[in-house]
Design a protein around this motif. Structure first.
Motif, PDB file in Angstrom:
ATOM      1  N   LYS A  10      -6.260 -12.546 -30.988  1.00 34.84           N
ATOM      2  CA  LYS A  10      -6.709 -12.586 -32.380  1.00 34.84           C
ATOM      3  C   LYS A  10      -7.012 -11.168 -32.885  1.00 34.84           C
ATOM      4  N   ILE A  11      -7.706 -10.396 -32.053  1.00 32.06           N
ATOM      5  CA  ILE A  11      -8.054  -9.024 -32.434  1.00 32.06           C
ATOM      6  C   ILE A  11      -6.799  -8.168 -32.586  1.00 32.06           C
ATOM      7  N   LEU A  14      -5.182  -9.056 -35.861  1.00 29.30           N
ATOM      8  CA  LEU A  14      -5.994  -8.528 -36.964  1.00 29.30           C
ATOM      9  C   LEU A  14      -5.761  -7.034 -37.116  1.00 29.30           C
ATOM     10  N   SER A  15      -5.741  -6.365 -35.972  1.00 28.73           N
ATOM     11  CA  SER A  15      -5.574  -4.927 -35.939  1.00 28.73           C
ATOM     12  C   SER A  15      -4.242  -4.532 -36.585  1.00 28.73           C
ATOM     13  N   TYR A  18      -4.381  -5.176 -40.402  1.00 29.78           N
ATOM     14  CA  TYR A  18      -5.107  -4.156 -41.164  1.00 29.78           C
ATOM     15  C   TYR A  18      -4.333  -2.850 -41.229  1.00 29.78           C
ATOM     16  N   ALA A  19      -3.700  -2.496 -40.085  1.00 28.08           N
ATOM     17  CA  ALA A  19      -2.921  -1.257 -40.077  1.00 28.08           C
ATOM     18  C   ALA A  19      -1.770  -1.360 -41.078  1.00 28.08           C
ATOM     19  N   GLN A  21      -1.734  -3.263 -43.776  1.00 27.27           N
ATOM     20  CA  GLN A  21      -2.344  -3.183 -45.117  1.00 27.27           C
ATOM     21  C   GLN A  21      -2.537  -1.743 -45.546  1.00 27.27           C
ATOM     22  N   ARG A  22      -2.968  -0.933 -44.577  1.00 27.34           N
ATOM     23  CA  ARG A  22      -3.220   0.480 -44.875  1.00 27.34           C
ATOM     24  C   ARG A  22      -1.933   1.163 -45.323  1.00 27.34           C
ATOM     25  N   LEU A  25      -0.656   0.528 -49.012  1.00 28.46           N
ATOM     26  CA  LEU A  25      -1.405   1.016 -50.170  1.00 28.46           C
ATOM     27  C   LEU A  25      -0.465   1.680 -51.169  1.00 28.46           C
ATOM     28  N   SER A 116      -3.515  -0.108 -33.017  1.00 30.55           N
ATOM     29  CA  SER A 116      -4.335   0.253 -34.169  1.00 30.55           C
ATOM     30  C   SER A 116      -3.559   1.028 -35.224  1.00 30.55           C
TER      31      SER A 116
END
Lengths: 264, 263, 326
Positions: A10-11, A14-15, A18-19, A21-22, A25, A116
């Protein structure tokens, strides 16, 4: 045990999310990176069109198999660089002490670190791989096998990158060496193995493991072979175990950023 | 001129300190040559065979030379440096210096390229000599001609890459321009001589920079003849003048824009 | 009850020396030269539950190295560490659930996400069910006054706001021990003060044991009851803040620019360090004379500019060494 694995998974997801998503931008850069990579890979087909106009069956490969070879080379590279980008900067992460934050978390240090960050242009490579599969000829079986081998090959490439990067625990600045070594699979993987002779073939099944990441999978996809299949799967597991062993062995020598201040 | 030679020399000496890293960076070059060695050996069924007028060893020599010319440029790093100079305002800082930025960048980069050229030539010629049993038949004059043509090719390339990178004056990210140029040279210009392309495309390639920066020196090394030498020289001189003017024009326009907008 | 027990802890680093150029590179490949740096030499101490303890010392004294060994980041060469009954080098993951860490120089937050999303991410790292995480965030939000910016992406926050978020992120899983490595580095005095009082409040509220490092004595004066001073890898002093203040922090340096010359010779409690006519530098012993009395002696009307500072940590350390010799 099972919940621990589930939580780790799961982590990791998620990681990566998020990466990603970054990176999104800036939408324009995001999409142009992906598209440029697809065109980039596409350019090199010109080379093969000319080569196959000179002679057929180069290295025992039909032109369709060349497409498959290119697809798998791009796909494995893309999978590895997209999901595990930081394994390619492992040695500098070690030297600059960027493992600290992951070491104080109750999760797997290596996985947390390498997931990450994502490489957006690698998504272009993954897409390109699938485009090649469609040109090669779409079949459910081909598609599934290709996807499996893209993941497996990506894991093999990542494992090797981790092994090279981990040498930083012992030898310090190995960035250049690791980068060079990590470039080798990519250079070779787009050429049929049949054109090479002798000892270099041995390298393909050891330190430049595209034998397992590309050549054997292509054999399996074109003509399924259960024996090869199990060889590839078991070797991949071995590579992963080896990568983890070496990384964790080295981790005991980790010096955080304490050495950064020392300049002689 | 003296100050530019000094810039050139300084860069050359600085880069010499990192020879080990440089050599490591050439592994990619060696691998490429190795791959093409194998590829052409496979494609030529016997070494005497000619494909489009080229023998097997000529084809491999061709790649050895074009790859030296391309690798010694280290174009991506150069393009990034120039773009960064524009974006960081370094160029604005350089405007008041008693030298021209274009010449400064040229000589500075030429310093690094010289070392890479010498090292790569040693590596490339050694590989060729060992695996292809000797060099193509070239006399002293011909060797000088090849060197002259390589030198011109490098300067033209630097001007062209600099022009593309200076577009950063006008748009946010100019890297796609360099990228397209590099793909063009790599895919069309380094692997195959012009003779390998379909008739319809040949004239386009002949008038493109590829003829001046890649095909020219390699062709002269592989198969020297006077007619080729003359037409390559004409192309190179023409491209040198054109690229020189374009580069200075873009720079001047860019600086003007910088002054108007206040950097 | 001791929550931290450190015994005879040592750590050395081996640094490869490299000369420049090709010759140097080859040399260091064939026959590498090393320099041994003893970062931590045989230190022992214990920390009680709920205690707030400070590690201070100049840069490179070994305080970060010690904290990194206690948190499981670095492997000790010699000695033993026991945190809540766990050995950091063996039970790294188990220990991670019990401790929180903030490294002032190393951000652990995703800068493009809001603090709120970050906290939820940390909740997931520590396997905390969603409902409990949300309750915890609400609670910490109040304690650390994050309301204003809890939904602003971290990259748009000021350094002080970020550190507050970093601390909250490290408290999501209710650690029993909190390690703060240089938490106030690079902050301005007002923000520093704010962070200090928040840490104090947190310690009071949750009874969390806090170990913090700093190279700034002021950081600790108001925060900790106990101080460990380290220098060159060794503990030079392990004492209460009160004692330290009484013996070593009772002196202030006053630098003043005057428009008239003053004579302070033979004044009790004042030592003249530098006297260049209009520029004066004196040391005030606050046990004998208060700073305000000293300033009155200078005559405030004649002061052009004044600067009052603590005695540098390096001087305190050399003072402690001197006392040891006597």
């Amino acid at each position: 045990m099972l919940t621990a694995v589930k939580n780790q998974f799961k982590i990791t997801l998620l990681s990566v999310k998020y990466a990603l998503q970054r990176e999104m931008l800036n939408k324009f850069t995001f999409f142009s990176n992906i598209i440029f990579m697809i065109i980039n890979n596409g350019c090199f087909l010109i080379q093969w069109i000319i080569l196959y106009s000179l002679r057929d069956g180069i290295g025992g490969y039909s032109f369709r198999q060349i497409l498959l070879l290119w697809g798998l080379a791009a796909g494995t590279y893309g999978f590895s660089h997209f999901f595990f980008k930081n394994s390619y900067g492992l040695s500098s992460a070690i030297n600059e002490g960027r493992l600290d934050n992951y070491l104080v978390q109750p999760k797997n240090v290596l996985l947390s670190l390498i997931t990450s960050n994502v490489d957006v242009s690698a998504m272009g490579d993954i897409l390109y791989g699938y485009i090649m599969i469609f040109i090669y000829g779409f079949e459910i079986k081909t598609f599934l096998l290709y996807t499996l081998f893209m993941v497996i090959g990506g894991i093999v490439l990542t494992s090797v990158a981790i092994i090279w990067g981990s040498l930083a625990f012992w030898f310090g600045k190995v960035d250049m060496v690791a980068n060079t070594m990590n470039g080798l699979p990519t250079s070779f993987a787009t050429y049929p193995d049949g054109i090479f002779k002798g000892f270099i073939k041995l390298l393909f099944y050891t330190i430049i493991p595209i034998g397992f990441a590309s050549y054997m999978p292509i054999q399996i996809i074109t003509d399924f072979n259960i024996y090869y299949f199990f060889v590839v799967i078991s070797v991949t597991i071995l590579f992963v175990i080896l990568a983890f062993l070496i990384f964790y062995k080295g981790l005991k020598r980790y010096s955080s950023s304490n050495l950064m201040n020392v300049r002689v | 001129m003296k100050k530019y030679l000094y810039i050139y020399k300084t860069k050359l000496m600085t880069d010499l300190q990192y020879t080990f890293d440089l050599l490591l960076g050439f592994v990619g070059y060696i691998i490429h040559i190795f791959i093409f060695l194998n590829l052409w050996q496979y494609i030529y069924s016997n070494p005497k065979e000619l494909i489009n007028g080229y023998s097997m060893s000529q084809m491999i020599w061709y790649v050895i030379i074009t790859e030296i010319l391309w690798t010694c440029l280290s174009g991506r790093a150069f393009s990034k440096d120039v773009s960064n100079d524009v974006k960081s305002g370094n160029i604005a800082y350089n405007i008041n210096k008693p030298y021209n930025y274009v010449e400064y960048a040229l000589f500075n980069h030429l310093g690094g390229a010289t070392i890479r050229f010498i090292l790569l030539t040693i590596i490339g010629l050694t590989i060729g000599f060992v695996f292809l049993n000797g060099f193509p038949p070239l006399g002293i004059l011909q060797i000088l001609a090849v060197l002259l043509s390589s030198f011109l090719a490098t300067i033209i390339s630097i001007f062209l890459i600099m022009s593309l990178s200076l577009i950063s004056f006008f748009i946010e990210d100019a890297s796609p321009f360099y990228w397209i140029y590099s793909k063009f040279i790599l895919v069309v210009g380094t692997i195959f001589p012009i003779e390998f392309f379909p008739e319809v495309i040949k004239p386009f390639i002949k008038f493109s920079p590829i003829y001046a920066v890649s095909y020219g020196p390699a062709k002269l090394f592989v198969d020297f003849n006077m007619t080729d030498f003359i037409s390559i020289m004409i192309s190179q001189v023409a491209y040198l003048i054109i690229s020189f003017i374009i580069c200075h024009l873009i720079y001047k326009k860019g600086v003007k824009k910088l002054n108007v907008n206040g950097g | 009850m001791s929550v931290i027990k450190v015994k005879n802890l040592s750590k050395t680093f081996k640094v490869k020396l490299k000369e420049k150029g090709l010759k140097g590179s080859l040399k260091s490949l064939v026959k590498p030269k090393y320099k041994i740096i003893k970062a931590v030499k045989d230190i022992s101490f214990e920390v009680e539950k709920g205690e707030m303890i400070a590690f201070i010392g100049p840069n490179g004294a070994g305080k970060s190295t010690s904290i990194k060994m206690m948190t499981g980041i670095l492997f000790p060469d010699k000695g033993s560490i026991d945190i809540l009954g766990l050995d950091p080098s063996k039970d790294r993951k188990k220990l991670a659930y019990e401790i929180g860490c903030v490294f002032g120089q190393k951000e652990q937050l995703w800068t493009h996400l809001t603090p709120y999303d970050n906290f939820k991410f940390f909740g997931a790292i520590y396997d905390i069910p969603n409902s409990i995480v949300e309750k915890k965030i609400k609670e910490l939000n109040e304690l650390f006054e994050l309301d204003e910016f809890i939904n602003t992406p971290v990259r748009n926050l000021s350094l002080g706001q970020r550190i507050r978020c970093e601390i909250v992120a490290s408290l999501i899983h209710e650690p029993k021990v909190l390690f703060l490595d240089e938490p106030t580095i690079g902050l301005d005095p007002v923000v520093k003060e704010n962070i200090r009082s928040l840490i104090k409040r947190m310690n009071k509220e949750y009874k969390t044991t806090v170990v913090l490092t700093s190279h700034d004595v002021g950081d600790i004066e108001k925060l900790c009851k106990r101080v460990i001073i380290v220098n060159k890898g060794q503990i030079v002093l392990d004492d209460t803040m009160e004692n330290l203040k009484y013996h070593y922090l009772n002196k202030k340096i006053v630098e003043a620019k005057m428009n008239k010359e003053v004579n302070l010779d033979d004044e009790e409690g004042i030592t003249i360090l530098k006297d260049k006519g209009y520029n004066l530098k004196i040391e005030v012993d606050t046990k004998k004379k208060s700073v305000s009395d000293a300033i009155k002696l200078l005559n405030p009307d004649n002061i052009v500019d004044i600067n009052i500072t603590n005695i540098p940590l390096e001087d305190i350390i050399s003072d402690i060494y001197k006392d040891g010799d006597e």
